[in-house]
Scaffold this active site. Sequence first.
Site, PDB file in Angstrom:
ATOM      1  CG  HIS A  34       0.043   6.085  -0.839  1.00  0.00           C
ATOM      2  ND1 HIS A  34      -1.086   6.607  -1.439  1.00  0.00           N
ATOM      3  CD2 HIS A  34      -0.372   5.516   0.329  1.00  0.00           C
ATOM      4  CE1 HIS A  34      -2.143   6.364  -0.655  1.00  0.00           C
ATOM      5  NE2 HIS A  34      -1.744   5.697   0.401  1.00  0.00           N
TER       6      HIS A  34
ATOM      7  CD  GLU B  65      -5.114   6.818   1.336  1.00  0.00           C
ATOM      8  OE1 GLU B  65      -4.742   5.632   1.220  1.00  0.00           O
ATOM      9  OE2 GLU B  65      -4.367   7.713   1.794  1.00  0.00           O
TER      10      GLU B  65
ATOM     11  CG  HIS C 106      -1.829   1.141   1.373  1.00  0.00           C
ATOM     12  ND1 HIS C 106      -3.187   1.046   1.200  1.00  0.00           N
ATOM     13  CD2 HIS C 106      -1.595   2.443   1.671  1.00  0.00           C
ATOM     14  CE1 HIS C 106      -3.747   2.221   1.375  1.00  0.00           C
ATOM     15  NE2 HIS C 106      -2.793   3.101   1.674  1.00  0.00           N
ATOM     16  CD  GLU C 107       1.665   3.487   3.685  1.00  0.00           C
ATOM     17  OE1 GLU C 107       1.920   4.638   3.297  1.00  0.00           O
ATOM     18  OE2 GLU C 107       0.552   3.162   4.150  1.00  0.00           O
TER      19      GLU C 107
ATOM     20  CE1 TYR D  92      -8.538   5.722   3.723  1.00  0.00           C
ATOM     21  CE2 TYR D  92      -6.618   4.345   3.360  1.00  0.00           C
ATOM     22  CZ  TYR D  92      -7.188   5.488   3.885  1.00  0.00           C
ATOM     23  OH  TYR D  92      -6.410   6.380   4.564  1.00  0.00           O
TER      24      TYR D  92
HETATM   25 ZN   LIG Z   1      -2.918   5.151   2.053  1.00  0.00          ZN
END
Ligand SMILES: [Zn+2]
Length: 436
Positions: free
Chosen positions: A294, A313, A290-291, A366
Amino acid sequence: MRGTIGADRSADSYLPQHGNGGYRVTHYDLELDYKPGPGRLAGRARITAQARADLAGFSLDLHGMRVDRVLVNGKSARYSHRGNKLRVTPARPVTVGAAFTVEVRYVGTPKPVRSPHWGEIGWEQLEDGALVASQPIGAPSWFPCNDQPGDKATYRIAVTTPSPYTVVANGSLVSRRVGGSSTTWVFEQLAPMATYLATVQIGLYAEVEVSAGQRAAVPPRLVGVFGHDFGRQPQIMAAFVSMFGAYPFAEYHVVVADEILDVPVEAQGLSIFGANHVDGHRGCEHLVAHELAHQWFGNSLTIADWRHIWLNEGFATYAEWLWSEASGGLSAAVLAARSHAEMARQRQDIRIGDPGVRRMFDDRVYQRGALTLHALRVRLGDDAFFAVLREWTEKHRHSTVTTDKFIAVAQEHSLKPLDRFFRSWLQDTALPRGFE
Ligand SMILES: [Zn+2]
């Protein structure tokens, strides 16, 4: 025109009290001296900007701290610092289109910004060091800035702190100078960056090389477990490069703070995890994915207005599912079906294309954001869907984006009009029944 104070507000629809629409910043040069014991920060910010209107004065966002001096174009300027606004009146007005510099010297004990909806954010003193997690409004806790996501600039961040500490900030480390008992670390971020993604991490860390271009700063006692839990990060990177296009920055850094963090936090070129996200069982590998995602969705492509938060998100959440599928775990289709069933049980009173400032980080943004992308994938087919993702990240690399811009790219890859599709997923509150 005298009297203009650059509106003192930004055009952001959720947080107009942050930022100033009268100018845009092109570069922040920050010199910081930090004493971890007392938590004292002395700073000198030199900001290069361009006026978007004739400015008799303008404002910067700065939370707490004592301002000692303000110069505009090298000359002393009058200023007042009330609330979170540093209002500056230069000796001579700045004319529209002109480039100008602002230098601010300040000192104090930085405190996180208290927010009504997201707790305390920004600079946080740790037991032994400091961390910065600013999304969405914490940046003014440690430097004066034009705090709105659409105003991206390059950065040079120099931090002087006692030599035992490791410092990580955005971009590439260009020098590390030891002088007496302290060390000055200088980082340069040459890709434009939003204020909320600027960060400084200070701690007693061991430095670890994960693979070429991927480094980490980790509490020494966690180095072994970290090596296991983040062991597949190079594979995640390779999978994302093939799905999303080239990694947008020079390097990727992970910091594991010796703290319990509710959630990891993204910054440009780095991500910050808590010690609780390293469990020896890869229990948080979805968050590693996830990170990392980004870096494309949020950091290279930054939302022009907080209203478009699903573009950050929803995409990062869908990237978790894509990594699960690519690594032989559950497929994105199975994860989407589960998430859809869960969303169907929840209240359907949120428009994820415009969730409102209180609910920017609502879990439904999200989940339903990811579901929107899965529905698009089902509709377009894999070839066209991944072509959309790669064109999206290429076309708007290092820039700012809106939902309409994404719809425009998706539409180019669809013979049928997508207006109704996107309206039902992003603007209607009722959850669409399925993915066809
Ligand atoms: Zn996030």
